[in-house]
Design an enzyme around this catalytic site. Structure first.
Site, short mmCIF file in Angstrom:
data_model
loop_
_atom_site.label_atom_id
_atom_site.label_comp_id
_atom_site.label_asym_id
_atom_site.label_seq_id
_atom_site.Cartn_x
_atom_site.Cartn_y
_atom_site.Cartn_z
N TRP A 1 1.31 -0.86 0.11
CA TRP A 1 -0.24 0.00 -0.11
C TRP A 1 0.89 1.29 0.26
O TRP A 1 0.98 2.39 0.27
CB TRP A 1 -0.71 -0.10 0.79
CG TRP A 1 -1.74 -0.90 1.42
CD1 TRP A 1 -2.31 -2.33 1.94
CD2 TRP A 1 -3.07 -1.23 -0.52
NE1 TRP A 1 -2.87 -2.72 1.44
CE2 TRP A 1 -3.25 -2.82 0.22
CE3 TRP A 1 -2.95 -0.64 -0.91
CZ2 TRP A 1 -4.12 -3.01 -0.40
CZ3 TRP A 1 -4.27 -1.78 -1.99
CH2 TRP A 1 -4.99 -2.54 -2.35
N LYS B 1 -12.61 -2.02 6.76
CA LYS B 1 -11.88 -2.78 7.29
C LYS B 1 -12.09 -3.20 8.83
O LYS B 1 -11.94 -4.07 9.47
CB LYS B 1 -10.21 -2.91 7.12
CG LYS B 1 -9.63 -2.40 5.86
CD LYS B 1 -9.38 -3.61 5.22
CE LYS B 1 -9.00 -3.72 3.63
NZ LYS B 1 -7.97 -3.16 3.64
N ASP C 1 -2.12 6.59 6.48
CA ASP C 1 -3.03 5.39 5.57
C ASP C 1 -3.70 4.64 7.08
O ASP C 1 -2.71 3.63 7.88
CB ASP C 1 -2.55 4.26 4.56
CG ASP C 1 -3.99 3.43 3.40
OD1 ASP C 1 -4.32 3.31 4.91
OD2 ASP C 1 -3.13 3.12 3.45
C1 LIG Z 1 -7.46 -2.14 1.71
C2 LIG Z 1 -6.45 -1.47 1.92
C3 LIG Z 1 -6.38 -0.35 0.79
C4 LIG Z 1 -7.16 -0.46 -0.06
O1 LIG Z 1 -8.39 0.57 0.15
P1 LIG Z 1 -9.51 0.58 -1.45
O2 LIG Z 1 -10.37 1.19 -0.81
O3 LIG Z 1 -9.43 -1.31 -2.19
O4 LIG Z 1 -8.49 1.23 -1.97
C5 LIG Z 1 -5.48 0.13 1.36
N1 LIG Z 1 -4.91 0.89 2.14
C6 LIG Z 1 -4.47 -0.27 3.43
C7 LIG Z 1 -3.58 -0.01 4.15
C8 LIG Z 1 -5.10 -1.06 3.14
O5 LIG Z 1 -5.57 -2.09 4.12
#
Ligand SMILES: *Cc1c(COP(=O)(O)O)cnc(C)c1O
Length: 360
Positions: A102, A196, A172
Site C-alpha cells: 500500500w 476493514k 493510511d
Molecule cells: C485495503 C487497503 C487499501 C486499499 O483500499 P481500497 O479501499 O480497496 O482502495 C489501502 N491501504 C490499506 C492499508 C489497506 O488495508
C-alpha cells in the site's frame, strides 16, 4: 449453515448486532416508510444519519474542531492521488516510508505529481518489520510525510510515530482505524477505506486539518478537491448513503461497548491469545518481528505448503474462513478486526492446537 468466524482482511466481518439492526431497519427506517437506500441524500432523515455518523466518529476518535471529516468514494486507493493533488502546495516533495504494497502504491501515485523521497523501506525482508527511521533524512521542505500505519498484508504496525516537525504527517489508517487510540492532532491527514474496520466497502473516511484544505494542483478534477467536499459537507454529489449509514451503526455499537479504549483492551487480548500460541507452537509461527506485530492482521505459516493448504481446508470445514494468506506472503493470515469476538480467536487457537496434534 450458521455464521462462520470470518478472518477476511477486507471487506471483513461486521458486528452481528449491527447486521441485525440493519436488517430490522431494512424495509422501513424508523417509520419513514422506506429503506435508507431509497432516501434522498438531501432529505432531513438522511441528513440526520450522516450528521450522526460524523458526530459519533468525532466523539470516538476525539477529533479536534480544526479538522474536517469527509465521507468520500473511490477507496483508500483514490487517496493515493488525492493527497498529492491537494497537499503538493509548495515544494511538491513528499517523504514516504515503504512498509508494504500500500505504501508503494501511494508513493508511485504521488510520484506522478511531484518528487518522492523514500526515507526507508523494509522490502529487503518481505516487509516483515517497521524500519527504524533516521530523522536526518527527513526533508524539512516536504509538503507531507506519508506512512501506512498498519500493514494489512504483512501484519506490521507502527508503535511510535516519526516526529516530522512542521511537515504534515499523513497516514493510511485503513486497517487500524478505531482499533486503538490514535492522537489525531499529531497528523495533518488520516484516511481509511471503511471496509476493514468501520463498515462496508464504498465509503472512505478522510480526516484533514483545515489549513491543508484550499489549493489544488492545476488540472485536478473537481471530485478530487478536498475543498469541494468540505464546503459541501460531503454532499457535493451523492455520497455512498447506505455505507455511511452502516458506519453510523458500527460507531453506535463501538460507543456502547465503551469506545476505543475499551475496544483496544479487547484487541490486545485477542492478539495476545493468538501470538502466544504462535510463539509456543512447534508447527506454526508468525512471520514478522515481534515488536512490530499488528493487532489486526496476523500472518503465520508452517514449514510446508502442503500443510498450509491442508490447514486452510480443514479450518474452513470447521467454520474458520478466509484464513488464506496474501499471495505475496503465502501461508495464512487471520484478520482479527474489532468485530471478531474473543471467542472467535480462542476457538481458532483450539483448532490450531488440535491440528498440530493430529499432524505431528
Ligand atoms: C485495503 C487497503 C487499501 C486499499 O483500499 P481500497 O479501499 O480497496 O482502495 C489501502 N491501504 C490499506 C492499508 C489497506 O488495508
Amino acid at each position: 449453515m450458521g455464521r462462520v468466524y470470518n478472518f477476511s482482511a477486507g471487506p471483513s466481518m461486521l458486528p452481528e448486532a449491527v447486521l441485525e439492526k440493519a436488517a430490522k431497519q431494512m424495509i422501513d427506517y424508523e417509520g419513514c416508510g422506506m429503506s435508507v437506500m431509497e432516501m434522498s441524500h438531501r432529505s432531513a432523515d438522511y441528513e440526520a444519519i450522516i450528521g450522526r455518523a460524523e458526530s459519533l466518529l468525532r466523539e470516538l476518535m476525539n477529533i479536534p474542531d480544526n479538522y474536517k471529516v469527509l465521507f468520500l468514494q473511490g477507496g483508500a486507493s483514490s487517496q493515493f492521488a488525492m493527497i498529492p493533488l491537494n497537499l503538493f502546495k509548495k515544494s511538491k516533495k513528499a517523504d514516504f516510508v515503504i512498509t508494504g504494497q500500500w505504501s508503494k502504491k501511494a508513493a508511485s501515485e504521488a510520484a506522478k505529481y511531484g518528487s518522492v523521497n523514500k526515507i526507508a523501506s523494509s522490502e529487503d525482508k518481505i516487509f516483515s518489520y517497521i524500519p527504524k527511521l533516521d530523522a536526518s533524512k527527513f526533508d524539512k521542505d516536504a509538503d507531507f510525510f506519508h506512512i501506512t500505519y498498519n500493514n494489512t498484508i504483512y501484519g506490521t504496525r507502527y508503535t511510535t510515530l516519526p516526529d516530522t516537525g512542521d511537515v504534515p504527517l499523513v497516514a493510511d489508517i485503513s486497517s487500524i482505524a478505531l482499533s486503538e487510540p490514535i492522537d489525531v492532532s499529531k497528523f495533518g491527514l488520516l484516511y481509511a477505506g471503511a471496509q476493514k474496520n468501520m463498515g462496508p466497502a464504498g465509503v472512505t473516511v478522510v480526516i484533514i486539518r483545515e489549513d491543508l484544505i484550499g489549493s489544488v494542483l492545476e488540472g485536478t478534477p473537481t471530485m478530487f478537491d478536498y475543498k469541494i467536499h468540505a464546503d459541501n459537507d460531503s454532499m457535493y454529489n451523492t455520497p455512498p448513503t447506505y455505507a455511511i449509514y452502516m458506519c453510523m451503526l458500527v460507531f453506535e455499537w463501538l460507543k456502547e461497548l465503551g469506545g476505543i479504549d475499551a475496544m483496544y483492551k479487547i484487541n490486545q487480548e485477542k492478539a495476545k491469545i493468538l501470538y502466544d500460541y504462535l510463539d509456543s507452537s512447534s508447527m506454526f509461527r508468525g512471520t514478522v518481528e515481534k515488536e512490530d506485530r499488528s493487532l489486526m492482521n496476523v500472518p503465520f505459516v508452517t514449514d510446508s505448503d502442503e500443510l498450509n493448504a491442508k490447514f486452510i481446508k480443514e479450518a474452513k470445514a470447521r467454520g474458520f474462513v478466509n484464513l488464506k494468506g496474501h499471495r505475496s506472503v503465502g501461508g495464512m493470515r487471520a484478520s482479527i478486526y474489532n468485530a471478531m469476538p474473543v471467542e472467535g480467536v480462542k476457538a481458532l487457537v483450539e483448532f490450531m492446537k488440535e491440528f498440530e496434534e493430529n499432524n505431528k
